[in-house]
Scaffold this active site. Structure first.
Site, PDB file in Angstrom:
ATOM      1  N   CYS A 110       0.802  -1.227   0.000  1.00 53.67           N
ATOM      2  CA  CYS A 110       0.000   0.000   0.000  1.00 53.67           C
ATOM      3  C   CYS A 110       0.837   1.281   0.000  1.00 53.67           C
ATOM      4  CB  CYS A 110      -0.980   0.001   1.168  1.00 53.67           C
ATOM      5  SG  CYS A 110      -0.266  -0.377   2.779  1.00 53.67           S
ATOM      6  N   ASP A 312      -7.462   5.646  -1.297  1.00 58.59           N
ATOM      7  CA  ASP A 312      -7.153   4.397  -0.614  1.00 58.59           C
ATOM      8  C   ASP A 312      -6.651   3.334  -1.593  1.00 58.59           C
ATOM      9  OD1 ASP A 312      -7.009   2.292   1.129  1.00 58.59           O
ATOM     10  OD2 ASP A 312      -9.114   2.338   1.734  1.00 58.59           O
ATOM     11  N   HIS A 314      -6.106   0.243  -0.789  1.00 59.98           N
ATOM     12  CA  HIS A 314      -6.490  -1.072  -0.278  1.00 59.98           C
ATOM     13  C   HIS A 314      -7.713  -1.629  -1.007  1.00 59.98           C
ATOM     14  CE1 HIS A 314      -4.201   0.834   3.011  1.00 59.98           C
ATOM     15  NE2 HIS A 314      -3.726  -0.383   3.180  1.00 59.98           N
TER      16      HIS A 314
END
Length: 425
Positions: A110, A312, A314
Site C-alpha cells: 500500500c 485508498d 487497499h
C-alpha cells in the site's frame, strides 16, 4: 528434489495468500463518506464550497479572504476533480516480482501504491497543470489528451518494463534491504521514488527529476542543482551496466519533485501540526502526503475541517496490460473519496511538492519558510530550509542513533478502521 518440493510449497503459499487477500480487499470500496455544506473542502490546492446558490456571496467572500482558487456551490466540479486523480491500488495476477514468486502486492504494497499516486500527481502537474483533469475527455483535443493520459498511466504499469511500476520499485527497494512482501515506510518509499525517476529511460521523463530532503532539511543549493540539466554524456552513477541507452540530455531547467520525509510527533501525530498540514494541502504545488495509519498507508490529497481526504490503495484489482494501445482506464480512477480524522493520522509521512523551475523553487521555498516559522505552539517546525549544499554541513555529527529525540521517535503499531462514499450533510 528438495528444492523442487520447497518451490512447490512457496507457490502454494503464494496462491493461498493471494486468494485470502483477494477476499479481504476486493470488496473494500466503502459505503458513505459525509461532507458538510458549511465548510470549505480543499483538494490539492483547490478550494470548493458546497453551499447553495443563495449563499454564493458569502462563499465568494470567504474565498477572497483565503486567497485560494475556489469553486462555489459546485459539488460536481469537486467530484470530477477527485475522480480524475490517478488511482493506483493493489493488483493481482501480474508477473512475479523481482526476487520472489509473488504475483500480487495485496496486504503489503500500500505505501508503494501511495507513492505511485503522489508521483502521478506530480506528472499531471508537469504535463497538464493543476487546472486540467487527466481523466476528462470534454476538450477539443480530447484524443491527444487521452493519449497523454494513457502514456502517463502506462509508466506505472505492473510490468518489469514500466519505469515507475511496482516491479521497478521492488527492484530498487532491494538495494535498500527491502524485499517483495516487506512493509515499506514513507521515508523508504521517498528514496525509491527518487531512484525510479532519476533512472527512468523514457524520453518523456527526461525533463523531471526528484530530490529527497535529509534529516528534515531541504538544502536549497542541492535542489537548484537538480533543476539543472546533467552535462553531456553524464549518466546516473547507479545505472545498470546492461541497461538501456542513457536518456537524452534534459532541457536546461528540469522540474523537480521535492520529497520531504517528516515525523509530526511522537507516538501519535501532535495536534499542533494539524494547521500546518492543512496549509500545505492548500498549496497548488503540493502533490499530497503519503502516510496513513500504522501499517496501512494511504495518499492524502485534501481536507475538510479536521478530517483528511485521501485515496485508498487497499482495493484489490486485476492486472491490466498497459502495453495495449486501448487498455481500459476505468480502474485507474476512483469515484469516491474517503475521510479520516487528523488525530488518526500516523506521525510518519512524506510530503511532496512540485517545482517546475529554479524560479519556481525560489517562490516555493520562500512561501514554505513562512509557514514553517516556529510559533508558541509549534516549537519544532516539521522541516526546514537551509542555504547551500548538504555537503557544506557536518551531517555525521548528529545525535547518537540510540538517543535520538524528536522527530526520530518510533511509534507503536495501532489498528484503526475507516468507512467510505460521498454524502453532503
Amino acid at each position: 528434489m528438495e528444492n523442487k518440493g520447497s518451490d512447490e510449497v512457496e507457490k502454494l503459499k503464494t496462491k493461498f495468500m493471494s486468494a485470502w487477500h483477494n477476499v479481504k480487499y476486493s470488496w473494500a470500496l466503502k459505503l458513505k463518506t459525509s461532507f458538510s455544506r458549511d465548510s470549505p473542502v480543499f483538494l490539492l490546492g483547490k478550494c470548493y464550497h458546497f453551499k447553495a446558490e443563495d449563499d454564493d456571496c458569502f462563499s465568494q467572500t470567504s474565498c477572497e479572504a483565503s486567497g485560494e482558487d475556489c469553486a462555489t456551490g459546485n459539488v460536481e466540479a469537486f467530484r470530477k476533480d477527485f475522480a480524475s486523480r490517478v488511482w493506483l491500488t493493489y493488483r493481482e495476477d501480474f508477473a512475479p516480482l523481482p526476487g520472489s514468486t509473488l504475483t500480487s502486492d495485496c496486504g503489503w504494497g500500500c505505501m508503494l501504491r501511495a507513492g505511485q499516486m503522489m508521483l502521478a500527481q506530480a506528472l499531471v502537474l508537469h504535463f497538464l497543470g493543476r487546472g486540467q483533469n487527466p481523466g476528462s475527455a470534454e476538450e477539443a483535443d480530447a484524443h491527444l489528451k487521452e493519449m497523454n493520459h494513457r502514456t502517463l498511466v502506462s509508466w506505472f504499469g505492473d510490468t518489469s518494463s514500466a519505469p515507475l511500476g511496482l516491479h521497478r520499485f521492488v527492484y530498487l527497494g532491494q538495494t535498500m534491504g527491502k524485499q517483495a512482501g516487506d512493509w515499506y515506510g514513507p521515508s523508504v518509499v521517498a528514496h525509491i521514488l527518487k531512484k525510479a525517476v532519476k533512472k527512468a529511460m523514457d524520453p518523456g521523463l527526461a525533463g523531471i527529476t526528484a530530490y529527497v530532503s535529509q534529516d528534515c532539511t531541504v538544502y536549497s543549493a542541492d535542489v537548484l542543482d537538480c533543476h539543472k540539466a546533467p552535462r553531456a554524456g553524464e549518466t546516473p552513477d547507479d545505472t545498470p551496466r546492461n541497461g538501456p541507452a542513457p536518456q537524452p540530455t534534459p532541457p536546461n531547467n528540469r522540474a523537480v519533485v521535492i520529497l520531504v520525509p517528516v515525523r509530526l510527533g511522537g507516538e501519535r501525530t501532535n495536534p499542533v501540526y494539524f494547521e500546518f498540514a492543512k496549509s500545505v494541502l492548500s498549496l497548488e504545488y503540493c502533490i499530497g502526503i503519503i502516510g496513513g495509519k500504522p501499517k496501512q498507508a494511504c495518499y492524502f490529497v485534501g481536507f475538510q475541517d479536521d478530517s483528511l481526504i485521501y485515496m485508498d490503495p487497499h482495493y484489490c484489482q486485476s492486472f491490466v496490460n498497459v502495453s495495449s494501445s486501448d487498455f481500459s482506464l476505468q480502474s485507474f480512477h476512483c469515484p469516491s473519496p474517503k475521510k479520516m480524522p487528523f488525530s488518526k493520522m500516523d506521525p510518519s509521512c512524506t510530503i511532496g511538492f512540485y517545482s517546475r523551475s529554479a524560479e519556481d523553487y525560489e517562490r516555493i521555498s520562500e512561501e514554505l519558510s513562512k509557514l514553517l516559522q516556529p510559533s508558541a505552539k509549534e516549537k519544532y517546525p516539521a522541516f526546514t530550509f537551509m542555504q547551500g549544499h548538504s555537503r557544506d554541513y557536518d551531517l555525521s555529527a548528529g545525535l547518537n542513533p540510540g538517543k535520538r529525540e524528536w522527530p526520530f521517535i518510533r511509534d507503536k503499531p495501532r489498528i484503526v478502521t475507516t468507512a467510505g462514499d460521498f454524502v453532503l450533510l
